[in-house]
Design a protein around this motif. Structure first.
Motif, PDB file in Angstrom:
ATOM      1  N   ASN A   1      13.950  -0.549   4.814  1.00  0.00           N
ATOM      2  CA  ASN A   1      12.690  -0.389   4.088  1.00  0.00           C
ATOM      3  C   ASN A   1      11.532  -0.364   5.077  1.00  0.00           C
ATOM      4  OD1 ASN A   1      13.437  -0.346   1.276  1.00  0.00           O
ATOM      5  ND2 ASN A   1      13.998  -2.495   1.492  1.00  0.00           N
ATOM      6  N   LEU A   2      10.554   0.500   4.789  1.00  0.00           N
ATOM      7  CA  LEU A   2       9.327   0.535   5.583  1.00  0.00           C
ATOM      8  C   LEU A   2       8.172   0.250   4.633  1.00  0.00           C
ATOM      9  CD1 LEU A   2       7.769   1.090   8.200  1.00  0.00           C
ATOM     10  CD2 LEU A   2       7.725   3.514   7.572  1.00  0.00           C
ATOM     11  N   VAL A   3       7.362  -0.773   4.989  1.00  0.00           N
ATOM     12  CA  VAL A   3       6.299  -1.234   4.095  1.00  0.00           C
ATOM     13  C   VAL A   3       4.980  -1.323   4.857  1.00  0.00           C
ATOM     14  CG1 VAL A   3       5.562  -3.057   2.519  1.00  0.00           C
ATOM     15  CG2 VAL A   3       8.000  -2.594   2.815  1.00  0.00           C
ATOM     16  N   ASN A   4       3.930  -0.755   4.271  1.00  0.00           N
ATOM     17  CA  ASN A   4       2.583  -0.909   4.806  1.00  0.00           C
ATOM     18  C   ASN A   4       1.906  -2.023   4.020  1.00  0.00           C
ATOM     19  OD1 ASN A   4      -0.331  -0.598   5.002  1.00  0.00           O
ATOM     20  ND2 ASN A   4       0.080   1.310   6.085  1.00  0.00           N
ATOM     21  N   THR A   5       1.569  -3.126   4.686  1.00  0.00           N
ATOM     22  CA  THR A   5       1.049  -4.312   3.987  1.00  0.00           C
ATOM     23  C   THR A   5      -0.432  -4.578   4.239  1.00  0.00           C
ATOM     24  OG1 THR A   5       1.758  -5.719   5.828  1.00  0.00           O
ATOM     25  CG2 THR A   5       3.298  -5.428   3.995  1.00  0.00           C
ATOM     26  N   ASN A   6      -1.111  -3.650   4.869  1.00  0.00           N
ATOM     27  CA  ASN A   6      -2.563  -3.809   5.050  1.00  0.00           C
ATOM     28  C   ASN A   6      -3.230  -2.439   4.975  1.00  0.00           C
ATOM     29  OD1 ASN A   6      -5.064  -5.047   5.588  1.00  0.00           O
ATOM     30  ND2 ASN A   6      -4.876  -4.600   7.767  1.00  0.00           N
ATOM     31  N   PRO A   7      -3.952  -2.198   3.868  1.00  0.00           N
ATOM     32  CA  PRO A   7      -4.269  -3.115   2.766  1.00  0.00           C
ATOM     33  C   PRO A   7      -3.114  -3.256   1.790  1.00  0.00           C
ATOM     34  CG  PRO A   7      -5.198  -0.972   2.329  1.00  0.00           C
ATOM     35  CD  PRO A   7      -4.600  -0.874   3.700  1.00  0.00           C
ATOM     36  N   LEU A   8      -3.337  -4.062   0.728  1.00  0.00           N
ATOM     37  CA  LEU A   8      -2.370  -4.233  -0.350  1.00  0.00           C
ATOM     38  C   LEU A   8      -3.006  -3.836  -1.680  1.00  0.00           C
ATOM     39  CD1 LEU A   8      -0.739  -7.675   0.543  1.00  0.00           C
ATOM     40  CD2 LEU A   8       0.378  -5.444   0.620  1.00  0.00           C
ATOM     41  N   LYS A   9      -2.162  -3.531  -2.651  1.00  0.00           N
ATOM     42  CA  LYS A   9      -2.636  -3.185  -3.989  1.00  0.00           C
ATOM     43  C   LYS A   9      -2.392  -4.359  -4.936  1.00  0.00           C
ATOM     44  CE  LYS A   9      -1.413   1.655  -3.238  1.00  0.00           C
ATOM     45  NZ  LYS A   9      -0.467   2.737  -3.575  1.00  0.00           N
ATOM     46  N   VAL A  10      -3.320  -4.563  -5.848  1.00  0.00           N
ATOM     47  CA  VAL A  10      -3.183  -5.584  -6.890  1.00  0.00           C
ATOM     48  C   VAL A  10      -3.171  -4.846  -8.231  1.00  0.00           C
ATOM     49  CG1 VAL A  10      -4.101  -7.700  -7.900  1.00  0.00           C
ATOM     50  CG2 VAL A  10      -4.498  -7.190  -5.477  1.00  0.00           C
TER      51      VAL A  10
ATOM     52  N   ASN B   1       0.836  -1.193   0.000  1.00  0.00           N
ATOM     53  CA  ASN B   1       0.000   0.000   0.000  1.00  0.00           C
ATOM     54  C   ASN B   1       0.876   1.250   0.000  1.00  0.00           C
ATOM     55  OD1 ASN B   1      -2.446   1.533   0.229  1.00  0.00           O
ATOM     56  ND2 ASN B   1      -2.003   1.800   2.390  1.00  0.00           N
ATOM     57  N   GLU B   2       1.896   1.232   0.833  1.00  0.00           N
ATOM     58  CA  GLU B   2       2.905   2.293   0.860  1.00  0.00           C
ATOM     59  C   GLU B   2       4.254   1.629   1.095  1.00  0.00           C
ATOM     60  OE1 GLU B   2       2.079   5.175   0.063  1.00  0.00           O
ATOM     61  OE2 GLU B   2      -0.048   5.384   0.573  1.00  0.00           O
ATOM     62  N   GLN B   3       5.309   2.145   0.471  1.00  0.00           N
ATOM     63  CA  GLN B   3       6.630   1.567   0.654  1.00  0.00           C
ATOM     64  C   GLN B   3       7.690   2.620   0.387  1.00  0.00           C
ATOM     65  OE1 GLN B   3       7.308  -2.044  -1.519  1.00  0.00           O
ATOM     66  NE2 GLN B   3       9.471  -2.175  -0.966  1.00  0.00           N
ATOM     67  N   ILE B   4       8.613   2.781   1.314  1.00  0.00           N
ATOM     68  CA  ILE B   4       9.698   3.747   1.130  1.00  0.00           C
ATOM     69  C   ILE B   4      11.005   3.171   1.675  1.00  0.00           C
ATOM     70  CG2 ILE B   4       8.207   5.773   1.287  1.00  0.00           C
ATOM     71  CD1 ILE B   4       9.474   6.159   4.147  1.00  0.00           C
ATOM     72  N   GLU B   5      12.094   3.800   1.279  1.00  0.00           N
ATOM     73  CA  GLU B   5      13.408   3.539   1.876  1.00  0.00           C
ATOM     74  C   GLU B   5      13.666   4.619   2.913  1.00  0.00           C
ATOM     75  OE1 GLU B   5      16.163   3.535  -1.331  1.00  0.00           O
ATOM     76  OE2 GLU B   5      15.704   1.478  -1.937  1.00  0.00           O
ATOM     77  N   ILE B   6      13.918   4.214   4.166  1.00  0.00           N
ATOM     78  CA  ILE B   6      14.193   5.175   5.226  1.00  0.00           C
ATOM     79  C   ILE B   6      15.600   5.735   5.026  1.00  0.00           C
ATOM     80  CG2 ILE B   6      14.443   5.509   7.706  1.00  0.00           C
ATOM     81  CD1 ILE B   6      11.587   5.001   6.897  1.00  0.00           C
ATOM     82  N   ARG B   7      15.686   7.062   4.956  1.00  0.00           N
ATOM     83  CA  ARG B   7      16.980   7.752   4.831  1.00  0.00           C
ATOM     84  C   ARG B   7      16.998   8.950   5.771  1.00  0.00           C
ATOM     85  NH1 ARG B   7      19.572   6.075  -0.016  1.00  0.00           N
ATOM     86  NH2 ARG B   7      18.178   4.867  -1.372  1.00  0.00           N
ATOM     87  N   SER B   8      18.195   9.434   6.074  1.00  0.00           N
ATOM     88  CA  SER B   8      18.352  10.614   6.929  1.00  0.00           C
ATOM     89  C   SER B   8      18.427  11.865   6.057  1.00  0.00           C
ATOM     90  CB  SER B   8      19.623  10.493   7.774  1.00  0.00           C
ATOM     91  OG  SER B   8      19.868  11.694   8.478  1.00  0.00           O
ATOM     92  N   GLU B   9      17.752  12.929   6.508  1.00  0.00           N
ATOM     93  CA  GLU B   9      17.826  14.186   5.770  1.00  0.00           C
ATOM     94  C   GLU B   9      19.110  14.952   6.073  1.00  0.00           C
ATOM     95  OE1 GLU B   9      14.224  16.632   5.101  1.00  0.00           O
ATOM     96  OE2 GLU B   9      13.316  15.313   6.596  1.00  0.00           O
ATOM     97  N   VAL B  10      19.767  14.609   7.186  1.00  0.00           N
ATOM     98  CA  VAL B  10      21.008  15.295   7.568  1.00  0.00           C
ATOM     99  C   VAL B  10      22.135  14.271   7.689  1.00  0.00           C
ATOM    100  CG1 VAL B  10      19.810  17.155   8.754  1.00  0.00           C
ATOM    101  CG2 VAL B  10      20.446  15.104  10.034  1.00  0.00           C
ATOM    102  N   SER B  11      23.330  14.743   7.552  1.00  0.00           N
ATOM    103  CA  SER B  11      24.509  13.879   7.715  1.00  0.00           C
ATOM    104  C   SER B  11      24.972  13.912   9.165  1.00  0.00           C
ATOM    105  CB  SER B  11      25.645  14.361   6.796  1.00  0.00           C
ATOM    106  OG  SER B  11      25.248  14.298   5.443  1.00  0.00           O
ATOM    107  N   GLY B  12      25.480  12.746   9.628  1.00  0.00           N
ATOM    108  CA  GLY B  12      25.979  12.703  10.995  1.00  0.00           C
ATOM    109  C   GLY B  12      26.153  11.273  11.477  1.00  0.00           C
ATOM    110  N   ILE B  13      26.617  11.156  12.713  1.00  0.00           N
ATOM    111  CA  ILE B  13      26.832   9.856  13.351  1.00  0.00           C
ATOM    112  C   ILE B  13      25.524   9.368  13.976  1.00  0.00           C
ATOM    113  CG2 ILE B  13      28.089   8.605  15.142  1.00  0.00           C
ATOM    114  CD1 ILE B  13      29.867   9.442  12.882  1.00  0.00           C
ATOM    115  N   VAL B  14      25.172   8.097  13.706  1.00  0.00           N
ATOM    116  CA  VAL B  14      23.976   7.518  14.304  1.00  0.00           C
ATOM    117  C   VAL B  14      24.240   7.278  15.786  1.00  0.00           C
ATOM    118  CG1 VAL B  14      22.409   5.539  14.339  1.00  0.00           C
ATOM    119  CG2 VAL B  14      23.243   6.441  12.155  1.00  0.00           C
ATOM    120  N   GLU B  15      23.433   7.935  16.601  1.00  0.00           N
ATOM    121  CA  GLU B  15      23.601   7.855  18.044  1.00  0.00           C
ATOM    122  C   GLU B  15      22.823   6.676  18.635  1.00  0.00           C
ATOM    123  OE1 GLU B  15      21.986  11.068  20.714  1.00  0.00           O
ATOM    124  OE2 GLU B  15      24.095  11.684  20.575  1.00  0.00           O
TER     125      GLU B  15
END
Length: 350
Positions: A192-201, A66-80
């Motif tokens: 990856n973040l995926v919304n699987t309910n509902p789904l698209k055909v 239903n929705e799917q994206i790649e999680i990315r950071s908008e800023v550069s830096g060290i992951v705390e």
């Protein structure tokens, strides 16, 4: 010796008689053909009558999130800190990870000091302007300096907000590609973040059926390795036909409460079309393939008449005809492969 000559003479006479008979017979047959006296061919036929026809198309499609994206950071830096577990469900707005923001907070403190000073200068300038101790221009400069420092503070606060990466929607998060301490940039894919309910055909429909389908129509589908039959409802169609494939792209939505369906899965779709109450349906054995299409033979005043036809759908036994035939025609159903146009026929109606 004499008997030998007699035998040879009789043999020659006999051969001559046979040859003469054959020539005479051939002439008679040729004469009958020319005069149209060749015996008619006995064939079976079927009178075309209107029938109800409910067409169901079998199509290939795919299951999509239903929705799917790649999680990315908008800023550069060290992951705390990483605040999610791989493969877990997350909620919209939930903080997934935190990027170190110590430098930005130092910049914010500096910006707030400048903003405070500019605010005080603007206040004093306003009092002086009321006493006509300074010009309007001088006050405007102080006021602009205050607004600038205030905007700078807001900008740094926005950058600090971006160091907390949040889920834009609820769904299931996949496998992470980073660890605490990783230096990330906007190009770093975190998970990856995926919304699987509902789904698209999603599937494509041949253009000749495009007018027979619309929003709200229901479909059924199956997927490999599952015996269940699932249902979906069409909610969107492309506004035009794809030129390369001559198909119409369609999308339906289906519930996935049980979680059995996975995005990316191949789907076999059964799509019911509009019911035709006046369909022309003939047996498949009546169809004769030709170089540029298909043809049938119909009975016409004791002769076979060749008619080119266009078909819509085909089953194991029948074919739906959309052009070339009309109600009341007698379609020939046997011996059609050896028939010729205008051949004499004798029809037995089924």
């Amino acid at each position: 010796m004499k008997s030998k000559y007699i035998f040879i003479t009789l043999l020659i006479v006999t051969l001559g008689c046979l040859i003469g008979y054959r020539i005479t017979k051939n002439k008679e047959e040729n004469s009958k053909e020319k005069e149209g006296k060749k015996p008619p061919i006995t064939v079976t036929g079927l009178v075309v009558k209107p029938q109800d026809f409910s067409n169901t198309l079998s199509l290939s499609g795919s299951i999509e999130a239903n929705e799917q994206i790649e999680i990315r950071s908008e800023v550069s830096g060290i992951v705390e800190t990483i605040l999610f577990s791989e493969g877990s469900q997350v909620s919209k707005g939930q903080v997934l990870l935190k990027v170190n923001d110590i430098e930005l907070r130092a910049q914010l403190a500096q910006a707030k000091t400048k903003e405070s000073l500019a605010s005080e200068n603007e206040r004093r300038a306003k009092l002086l302007l009321q006493k006509e101790a300074i010009s309007q221009e001088e006050y405007d400069i102080a006021s602009a300096d205050y607004r600038t420092t205030k905007s700078q503070t807001q900008l740094i606060q926005a950058q600090i907000g971006k160091t907390s990466i949040r889920a834009p929607f609820s769904g299931k998060i996949g496998l992470r590609t980073i660890s605490p301490g990783t230096y990330v940039t906007p190009t770093t894919m975190i998970a990856n973040l995926v919304n699987t309910n509902p789904l698209k055909v999603t599937f494509s429909l041949p253009e000749k059926y495009a007018s027979q389908i619309g929003n709200g129509a229901k479909i059924t589908f199956t997927v490999p390795n599952l015996t269940d039959k699932f249902t979906a409802k069409i909610y969107a169609l492309e506004p035009g036909i794809e030129l390369a494939t001559r198909t119409l792209k369609i999308r339906a939505v289906t519930d996935n409460v049980t979680g059995k369906l996975l995005p990316g899965t191949f789907a076999t779709i059964e799509l019911p079309l509009k019911n035709n109450k006046d369909a022309i349906i003939i047996p498949t054995e009546a169809i004769v393939p030709i170089q540029d299409g298909k043809k049938v033979f119909i009975a016409n005043n004791g002769q076979a008449k060749e008619v080119k036809v266009a078909t819509l759908a085909r089953t194991d036994k029948d074919v739906v005809i959309i052009s070339g035939l009309k109600i009341g025609d007698t379609v020939l159903t046997s011996g059609v492969m050896s028939l010729k146009d205008e051949a004499a026929i004798k029809v037995k109606i089924k």
